[in-house]
Design an enzyme around this catalytic site. Sequence first.
Site, PDB file in Angstrom:
ATOM      1  N   GLU A 470       0.774  -1.222   0.045  1.00 36.55           N
ATOM      2  CA  GLU A 470       0.182   0.018  -0.108  1.00 36.55           C
ATOM      3  C   GLU A 470       0.720   1.314  -0.124  1.00 36.55           C
ATOM      4  O   GLU A 470      -0.020   2.343  -0.390  1.00 36.55           O
ATOM      5  CB  GLU A 470      -1.037   0.032   1.240  1.00 36.55           C
ATOM      6  CG  GLU A 470      -2.140  -0.884   0.956  1.00 36.55           C
ATOM      7  CD  GLU A 470      -2.824  -1.112   2.219  1.00 36.55           C
ATOM      8  OE1 GLU A 470      -4.174  -1.426   1.904  1.00 36.55           O
ATOM      9  OE2 GLU A 470      -2.597  -1.084   3.333  1.00 36.55           O
ATOM     10  N   GLU A 614       0.005  -4.839  14.912  1.00 29.74           N
ATOM     11  CA  GLU A 614      -0.054  -4.875  13.571  1.00 29.74           C
ATOM     12  C   GLU A 614       1.367  -4.947  13.078  1.00 29.74           C
ATOM     13  O   GLU A 614       1.911  -5.511  12.298  1.00 29.74           O
ATOM     14  CB  GLU A 614      -0.728  -3.627  13.091  1.00 29.74           C
ATOM     15  CG  GLU A 614      -0.622  -3.727  11.559  1.00 29.74           C
ATOM     16  CD  GLU A 614      -1.473  -2.782  10.713  1.00 29.74           C
ATOM     17  OE1 GLU A 614      -1.955  -2.719   9.592  1.00 29.74           O
ATOM     18  OE2 GLU A 614      -2.152  -1.877  11.583  1.00 29.74           O
TER      19      GLU A 614
END
Length: 678
Positions: A470, A614
Amino acid sequence: MKIRLLFLFLFVSVICRIQAQPDPWKITADKINPSDYYGITVANGMIGVISSPEPFKVKNVVLAGTYDLYGRGRVSNFINSFNLLNMRLAIDGRDIDSKSVKNFKQELDMHTACFSSSFDYGDVASISYSYYSLRQLPFCVLVEVTIIAKKDLTITGSSVMEAPDDLKDVQNYYNEIERPHVSISLLTSTAKSPTGKLQLCASTSFLFNETHEMEPKVIHEMWDNNMHLMKFNKSVKAGQVYTFSIAGTSITSAHNEDPLNEAERLTIFAKLEGHDRLLEFHKKAWNKLWDSDITIEGDPQVQQDIHNMLYHLYSFVREGTSFSLSPMGLSGLGYNGHVFWDADLWMYPVLLVLHPEIAHSLIEYRFERLEAARKNAFSHGYQGAMYPWESAGSGGEETPVWALSGPFEHHISACVGMAAWNYYCVTQDKEWLKEKGWPILSATADFWASRVERAKPDQFDIKNVVAADEWAENIDNDAFTNGAAKINLQNAISAAKVLSITPNPDWNIVSQNIPILKMENGITKEFASYEGQGIKQADVNLLSYPLKIITDSIQIRADLKYYETRVPNEGTPAMTQAIFALLYSRLGNGDKAYHFFKDAYLPNLNPPFRVIAETKGGTNPYFATGAGGVIQSVLMGFGGLDITPSGITQIKSSLPSGWKSLKITGVGPEKKTYMVKH
């Protein structure tokens, strides 16, 4: 004498090493630091309860599928439900808090999905309590409390109902239902979600061990609109053990048309089932879940960590629903509770291999929102179905407008298509494929046929996308996007063949002409303008797994060697290194695979329960996506499991040198067992 002392020393050393080894099923925290505490989640696929470092408190209660439009980004968000598990316990009129306890310890039992806390209250009592999200009752919870009296004392136990600040129009109720052999005290609250879209309701009741005539009297107290409680007093003699429980229900109008009455009905049901039966059926349900397990011989800490990851994946979704998985599962409000490719590509394959009946809920979520995906494609000028990057209740696009992934990260549609095809591959369910799989596969294939730009007769470009990596925004011919589109089209053709349907002939033409780019040195190029910069996560390497477009071992190894040096040491998710681990194991290099396996999650762990964030050093637990990626590196990497059109097979793989064996039980619909040994 010296020999005896030496023998004693060796014996004690061995015992200490044995005791120091992590328990495969229990994670214990005996040093609780509230300023460095990341709660663990107890969940049943519907209710998520997040632990607190404070005695008798829980941080949040989250309900699957409960969204409202409020907060950042003008998009749907998960809503905190009523906190129905907070309680108070007073001894001789003094409330117990963190300052008045000693030897405070908390423990998660993953096998029974039980979270327990225990402590000493001076020299007066030893106290423990445990809570459960009951697996057999999707909207119900249970907390049990045990007091061991060291002196004569009087306890005051309170069930507290608190409404989160975001809820409005809170109404509180208290009701006593008398029957000849039971008294039912109901503490109930109802409220509207921030916009009034949903009604949220919760109810609790005490479960006493005494006979009806001996039960303590329950008193109701209204504190303010956002909090009320019911309580009882009980005298306990020194040396006695006293126990009581609280059963509760949390439900909304997203789950039931009449949530207020249903909350009380379910609480009464739980009350009259009784403590013992509630726990009996809860434990049976979890025993059944753990029939599908991963056993590692030779690495006790990894064994515990793998159970921790499986426990959370099992906890965050359940059979018989049409709810999917958010990156943070039911561990809080992270990522607004939205559904991304995280569900379809990273968590779903684990559940599909180990519990196809649970994986069905995730793909049912996508099927029910197929019409919304068609509307999304229409809005963007495409045909077929274009699934949104972030999805919530309606299936419309829920990405905040400042995030470019909403309008441009299109590979999500191919991920949904692959999930649908893989469900058929594992289950071989042709009826499902005809009724639900084919509509998803054909609509997503139509999307890609309309999405490509046919610049040349032999090159159909996919331009202006956000990559799977991304950090690469608005680029052309992203490796994973192009590869996933090709596989989506090919899977639709395969599904048509199974169903004796004539596929759109354009699908094959498009599939054969979507380019996978190469650099001059032969390395697969991430996207058209890529020049060697750092990457957020694996993109090219996903062409080897799960897409299986690149199958040549020399090419796989070359791509790995190149891109593993492009991943920085911070800011990247666990799935990147998990894919590296998976591929190196399949290439026969178990130790290098183990290096990336550990690097995938160890730097992401937070105290005191080894909760995964994460990113390395991150603090946004619990990152279920990362857990899904790491478990795939075990199942499909070290374990060699492979999803094929004929079902689950096993290919050659390599274990780390420190592992003696890997055993995977309960695989697929037939619940098979697979082994890998050195």
